[in-house]
Design an enzyme around this catalytic site. Structure first.
Site, short mmCIF file in Angstrom:
data_model
loop_
_atom_site.label_atom_id
_atom_site.label_comp_id
_atom_site.label_asym_id
_atom_site.label_seq_id
_atom_site.Cartn_x
_atom_site.Cartn_y
_atom_site.Cartn_z
N LYS A 159 0.84 -1.21 0.00
CA LYS A 159 0.00 0.00 0.00
C LYS A 159 0.87 1.26 0.00
CE LYS A 159 -1.60 1.66 4.00
NZ LYS A 159 -1.45 3.09 4.32
N ASN A 160 1.83 1.32 0.93
CA ASN A 160 2.58 2.56 1.08
C ASN A 160 3.47 2.86 -0.13
OD1 ASN A 160 1.39 3.06 3.49
ND2 ASN A 160 3.12 2.45 4.77
N ARG A 192 2.57 13.95 13.55
CA ARG A 192 2.95 13.72 12.16
C ARG A 192 3.09 15.00 11.34
NH1 ARG A 192 -0.09 8.45 9.96
NH2 ARG A 192 1.87 8.17 8.83
N ARG A 250 -8.39 0.16 4.66
CA ARG A 250 -7.38 1.03 4.04
C ARG A 250 -6.11 0.24 3.73
NH1 ARG A 250 -5.50 4.83 7.88
NH2 ARG A 250 -4.04 5.10 6.18
N CYS A 265 -3.82 12.81 12.86
CA CYS A 265 -3.98 11.37 12.99
C CYS A 265 -3.85 11.00 14.45
CB CYS A 265 -2.92 10.65 12.16
SG CYS A 265 -3.04 8.89 12.29
N ASP A 292 4.67 0.02 12.30
CA ASP A 292 3.38 -0.46 11.80
C ASP A 292 3.09 -1.91 12.20
OD1 ASP A 292 2.95 2.00 10.73
OD2 ASP A 292 3.29 1.45 8.64
#
Ligand code: UD1
Length: 432
Positions: free
Chosen positions: A34-35, A133, A411, A128, A319
């Site tokens: 995804k990233n 961030r 997501r 977030c 993560d």
């Protein structure tokens, strides 16, 4: 159905209902990262030609990035996991707030919009829950490349002064090795006049993936994957076909799914070098790992408590902190998990406690006393990786677990219930 009855407000939300206690078997397939995919999509803004990306995971974040690119005039065609992007006629350098908000990676497009169009106006990414961030490093990098940048009313405006509207190569030393800042600067510097050097660059595999894509588009980047990246700017970039790397965080989550259910499984495709720190921690806590072609076969033994500290790559990834905590909640002995990247990434602790985990938070660390078993409960995934941790805990908990917060889960995990169900897990989605 031994779990306590869930509160009605919890089960009315869309949720996954998991019947815990089933062994898994076979193979779990890992989708594209995804990233990486999100940022690679924004690289399409750097060329008039068509960029074709394969192995793009079907995720709501990818839909969101598609909408942002379309709003700027990019033509998008998608079939299965391939996406064709053509930015020959850009109509806007200002992606709208309602699309950018909540999709942090969309801010990183500011580098490519600026390099291509000479100006860009991008709303600051939304707050977030896992931490502040900031994007100061991204902005500092663009300023070093010659852009004039202002921030007003939550919108970052950047322009390149001069007639030719071309950024200028520069030496940039990042204060912290921010993944997004490194990617933003890489894209901007690729079309700048002259050479740029990014010191203290992020070394994450997604940065390497972006550099590989940009080089395939005609950029001249060396050193990506290390702390010092050199970019010799070129006048134009061209289209290409490119395959996104496998998602190391999804792979890690699946290895943990096998470990927490004490199941022997094959996880593929995996690039082991992208996961070294995670693989070492899995071995340390009692799992046997065998490399088998493009995959890893994991055989969990008795899981023992270990200590983990999150760090920038090649350190242990933040993560996977929450998913690994779910495993260690079921270990023999005590673990200490220290979060060094985000200041507010312990919200899953309260939810794991609802399932019977014995965890206490001390500052930025969680002390986890392993318990013999977790019990099903209604729980909420408070962010993307917290929701993955809840699913893992639900797989092993006694009775039923209802995991809400699926907007977060969707997501980052493509078709997670189909993948887990095919491996023997019992879970289904309830949409009301
Ligand atoms: C990326 C990943 C995210 C992952 C994170 C860290 C994407 C889309 N997301 O996020 O999943 O959790 O890397 O591995 O790729 N920081 C500053 N100043 C800045 C920028 C960052 O202090 O200007 C700090 C942040 O507050 C944070 C740390 O640096 O504490 C890491 O942030 P960063 O590497 O920028 O994360 P992202 O690129 O946003």
């Amino acid at each position: 159905m031994t779990a306590a009855a869930p509160a009605s407000q919890d089960i009315l939300k869309p949720h996954l209902e998991i019947q815990g206690g089933n062994r898994l078997q076979g193979e779990l397939r890992v989708s594209g990262a995804k990233n990486s995919a999100l940022v690679l999509m924004t690289a399409a803004l750097l060329t008039e030609d068509t960029l074709t990306l394969s192995n793009v995971p079907p995720l709501t974040d990818i839909d969101g990035m598609e909408s942002i690119l379309v709003s700027m005039g990019v033509k998008v065609r998608r079939s299965s996991e391939t996406i064709h992007l053509q930015a020959s006629d850009l109509t806007s350098a200002e992606p709208p707030y309602e699309l950018v908000n909540g999709l942090r990676a969309s801010f990183f497009a500011i580098g490519s919009i600026l390099a291509r169009m000479g100006h860009a106006k991008v709303p600051l990414p939304g707050g977030c829950r896992i931490g502040a961030r900031p994007v100061v490093e991204h902005i500092r990098g663009l300023k070093a490349l010659g852009a004039v940048v202002t921030v007003e009313h939550g919108v970052v405006s950047a322009t390149v002064p001069g007639d030719r509207k071309r950024l200028k190569g520069a030496s940039i030393v990042l204060d912290c090795p921010s993944v997004g800042a490194t990617e933003t600067i890489l894209m901007a510097a690729s079309l700048a006049k002259g050479t740029s050097v990014i010191e203290n660059a992020a070394q994450e595999p997604e940065v390497q993936d972006l550099a590989n894509l940009l080089n395939a588009m005609g950029a001249r980047i060396s050193g990506a994957g290390g702390p010092s990246i050199t970019v010799e700017g070129v006048e134009r970039l061209h289209g290409c076909d490119y395959t996104v790397i496998p998602d190391r965080i999804e792979a890690g989550t699946f290895l943990l799914a096998a470990a927490i259910t004490r199941s022997t499984m094959r996880i593929a495709p995996v690039v082991p070098d992208h996961l070294n720190s995670v693989l070492q921690k899995l071995r340390d806590c009692g799992c046997v790992l065998e490399f088998d072609g493009d995959g890893i076969v994991i055989t969990p033994g008795t899981i023992k408590g270990i200590d983990i500290t999150t760090q920038p790559f090649p350190g242990f990834p933040t993560d996977l902190q929450a998913p690994f905590m779910a495993l260690l909640a079921t270990a023999q002995g005590t673990s200490v998990i220290t979060e060094k990247i985000y200041e507010n990434r312990m919200q899953h602790v309260g939810e794991l406690q609802r399932m019977g985990a014995a965890i206490r938070v001390q500052g930025n660390a969680a002390v986890v006393e392993g318990v013999p078993s977790l019990s099903g409960a209604p729980v909420n995934g408070t962010d993307l990786r917290a929701s993955a941790a809840m699913v893992l805990a639900g797989l092993v908990a006694k009775g039923r677990t209802q995991v809400s917060g699926l907007n977060h889960l969707d997501r980052g995990y493509a078709g997670i219930e189909a993948k887990l169900t095919a491996s023997g897990a019992k879970l289904e989605r309830h949409c009301s």
